[in-house]
Design a protein around this motif. Structure first.
Motif, mmCIF file in Angstrom:
data_model
loop_
_atom_site.group_PDB
_atom_site.id
_atom_site.type_symbol
_atom_site.label_atom_id
_atom_site.label_comp_id
_atom_site.label_asym_id
_atom_site.label_seq_id
_atom_site.Cartn_x
_atom_site.Cartn_y
_atom_site.Cartn_z
ATOM 1 N N ALA A 1 -3.441 -4.362 -1.095
ATOM 2 C CA ALA A 1 -3.099 -2.976 -1.432
ATOM 3 C C ALA A 1 -2.456 -2.938 -2.801
ATOM 4 C CB ALA A 1 -2.154 -2.369 -0.389
ATOM 5 N N LYS A 2 -2.622 -1.793 -3.458
ATOM 6 C CA LYS A 2 -2.000 -1.561 -4.761
ATOM 7 C C LYS A 2 -1.372 -0.181 -4.715
ATOM 8 C CE LYS A 2 -4.574 -0.646 -8.498
ATOM 9 N NZ LYS A 2 -5.395 -0.836 -9.704
ATOM 10 N N ILE A 3 -0.090 -0.112 -5.071
ATOM 11 C CA ILE A 3 0.620 1.160 -5.103
ATOM 12 C C ILE A 3 1.132 1.353 -6.519
ATOM 13 C CG2 ILE A 3 2.595 2.451 -4.223
ATOM 14 C CD1 ILE A 3 2.199 1.000 -1.588
ATOM 15 N N GLU A 4 0.685 2.445 -7.154
ATOM 16 C CA GLU A 4 1.072 2.666 -8.548
ATOM 17 C C GLU A 4 1.571 4.082 -8.758
ATOM 18 O OE1 GLU A 4 -2.312 2.557 -11.379
ATOM 19 O OE2 GLU A 4 -3.565 2.442 -9.601
ATOM 20 N N LEU A 5 2.437 4.199 -9.758
ATOM 21 C CA LEU A 5 2.957 5.495 -10.184
ATOM 22 C C LEU A 5 2.128 5.916 -11.385
ATOM 23 C CD1 LEU A 5 5.265 7.231 -9.112
ATOM 24 C CD2 LEU A 5 6.734 6.256 -10.847
ATOM 25 N N TYR B 1 -9.266 4.724 -3.368
ATOM 26 C CA TYR B 1 -7.981 5.177 -3.883
ATOM 27 C C TYR B 1 -7.623 6.544 -3.326
ATOM 28 C CZ TYR B 1 -8.139 1.163 -6.867
ATOM 29 O OH TYR B 1 -8.186 -0.143 -7.304
ATOM 30 N N HIS B 2 -6.342 6.700 -3.037
ATOM 31 C CA HIS B 2 -5.800 7.945 -2.509
ATOM 32 C C HIS B 2 -4.668 8.375 -3.441
ATOM 33 C CE1 HIS B 2 -7.806 6.966 1.341
ATOM 34 N NE2 HIS B 2 -7.414 5.726 1.077
ATOM 35 N N ASP B 3 -4.763 9.576 -3.980
ATOM 36 C CA ASP B 3 -3.698 10.110 -4.835
ATOM 37 C C ASP B 3 -2.860 11.081 -4.023
ATOM 38 O OD1 ASP B 3 -4.815 8.654 -6.861
ATOM 39 O OD2 ASP B 3 -5.529 10.352 -8.014
ATOM 40 N N ILE B 4 -1.546 10.861 -4.040
ATOM 41 C CA ILE B 4 -0.639 11.746 -3.316
ATOM 42 C C ILE B 4 0.503 12.161 -4.233
ATOM 43 C CG2 ILE B 4 -1.199 10.811 -1.041
ATOM 44 C CD1 ILE B 4 1.398 9.219 -1.164
ATOM 45 N N ARG C 1 -0.680 6.633 -6.624
ATOM 46 C CA ARG C 1 -2.062 6.245 -6.305
ATOM 47 C C ARG C 1 -1.994 4.985 -5.454
ATOM 48 N NH1 ARG C 1 -5.600 6.492 -11.135
ATOM 49 N NH2 ARG C 1 -5.815 8.627 -10.381
ATOM 50 N N ILE C 2 -2.654 5.049 -4.294
ATOM 51 C CA ILE C 2 -2.665 3.933 -3.373
ATOM 52 C C ILE C 2 -4.088 3.414 -3.268
ATOM 53 C CG2 ILE C 2 -2.162 3.178 -1.006
ATOM 54 C CD1 ILE C 2 -0.555 6.150 -1.291
ATOM 55 N N GLY C 3 -4.265 2.129 -3.532
ATOM 56 C CA GLY C 3 -5.569 1.497 -3.395
ATOM 57 C C GLY C 3 -5.557 0.536 -2.221
ATOM 58 N N VAL C 4 -6.511 0.720 -1.313
ATOM 59 C CA VAL C 4 -6.662 -0.154 -0.146
ATOM 60 C C VAL C 4 -8.152 -0.398 0.083
ATOM 61 C CG1 VAL C 4 -4.511 0.510 1.031
ATOM 62 C CG2 VAL C 4 -6.576 1.864 1.394
ATOM 63 N N LYS D 1 -11.764 -0.215 1.641
ATOM 64 C CA LYS D 1 -12.414 0.894 2.346
ATOM 65 C C LYS D 1 -12.242 0.736 3.838
ATOM 66 C CE LYS D 1 -15.790 2.131 -1.103
ATOM 67 N NZ LYS D 1 -17.183 2.185 -1.514
ATOM 68 N N GLY D 2 -11.898 1.852 4.489
ATOM 69 C CA GLY D 2 -11.723 1.837 5.937
ATOM 70 C C GLY D 2 -10.296 1.598 6.388
ATOM 71 N N ILE D 3 -9.431 1.196 5.488
ATOM 72 C CA ILE D 3 -8.017 0.998 5.834
ATOM 73 C C ILE D 3 -7.306 2.325 5.593
ATOM 74 C CG2 ILE D 3 -5.870 -0.222 5.299
ATOM 75 C CD1 ILE D 3 -8.055 -1.965 6.596
ATOM 76 N N GLY D 4 -6.747 2.863 6.623
ATOM 77 C CA GLY D 4 -6.132 4.177 6.501
ATOM 78 C C GLY D 4 -4.732 4.141 5.939
ATOM 79 N N ILE D 5 -4.380 5.246 5.328
ATOM 80 C CA ILE D 5 -2.996 5.460 4.910
ATOM 81 C C ILE D 5 -2.574 6.816 5.441
ATOM 82 C CG2 ILE D 5 -3.304 4.129 2.784
ATOM 83 C CD1 ILE D 5 -2.772 7.107 1.508
ATOM 84 N N THR D 6 -1.298 6.959 5.686
ATOM 85 C CA THR D 6 -0.749 8.263 6.041
ATOM 86 C C THR D 6 0.567 8.415 5.299
ATOM 87 O OG1 THR D 6 0.313 7.357 8.013
ATOM 88 C CG2 THR D 6 -1.813 8.412 8.333
ATOM 89 N N VAL D 7 0.976 9.649 5.147
ATOM 90 C CA VAL D 7 2.249 9.955 4.506
ATOM 91 C C VAL D 7 3.101 10.700 5.520
ATOM 92 C CG1 VAL D 7 3.401 11.102 2.588
ATOM 93 C CG2 VAL D 7 1.141 10.085 2.252
ATOM 94 N N ARG D 8 4.297 10.160 5.757
ATOM 95 C CA ARG D 8 5.232 10.811 6.672
ATOM 96 C C ARG D 8 6.341 11.421 5.828
ATOM 97 N NH1 ARG D 8 5.589 5.460 10.368
ATOM 98 N NH2 ARG D 8 6.867 4.823 8.618
#
Length: 135
Positions: free
Chosen positions: A24-28, A86-89, A122-125, A127-134
């Motif tokens: 996984a990669k988590i970037e600002l 990639y998922h942008d939140i 931006r979170i990179g994982v 494909k198929g690996i889910g992410i959620t934001v609580r």
């Protein structure tokens, strides 16, 4: 995890990222001010801070050795895992006393995000690996 998870906190600025093993990669991104990212992952998972622009090359070179998981043989295993999606939140921080949100990385753990202002993450994982934001 075989023993109590020890949380690790990094201050991440725009243009920087944290690698969670090679998985996984988590970037600002954008014009976000620095935020604190507290990682709750198994102690065996290696975390590494780097420039976002260098992260993909670093992962390919060090997966299975310096970055685990995946384990040896790293480059072949990275190819099996496949491309990242990639998922942008956007996270609105309320200050430095409590996390504004938790980002869960299915199968890896979660990351608490703390700061003031707005963080574009931006979170990179794989494909198929889910992410959620609580919140």
């Amino acid at each position: 995890p075989k023993k109590k998870v020890e949380p690790i906190t990094f201050r991440i600025a725009a243009g920087k990222c944290a690698l969670v093993g090679g998985l996984a990669k988590i970037e600002l991104i954008g014009d976000s001010k620095p935020f604190l990212f507290t990682f709750f992952v198994a102690n065996e998972i290696k975390l590494h801070l780097t420039d976002s622009a260098k992260a993909d090359e670093f992962t390919k070179k060090h997966a299975g050795k310096f970055l685990t998981p995946p384990l040896e043989p790293g480059p072949e295993r990275i190819e099996e895992i496949g491309e990242f999606e990639y998922h942008d939140i956007e996270i609105k921080g309320d200050g430095w006393k409590q996390a504004a949100a938790d980002i869960t990385l299915r199968g890896l753990g979660w990351v608490g995000v703390t700061g003031a202002g707005t963080a574009h993450v931006r979170i990179g994982v794989p494909k198929g690996i889910g992410i959620t934001v609580r919140p």
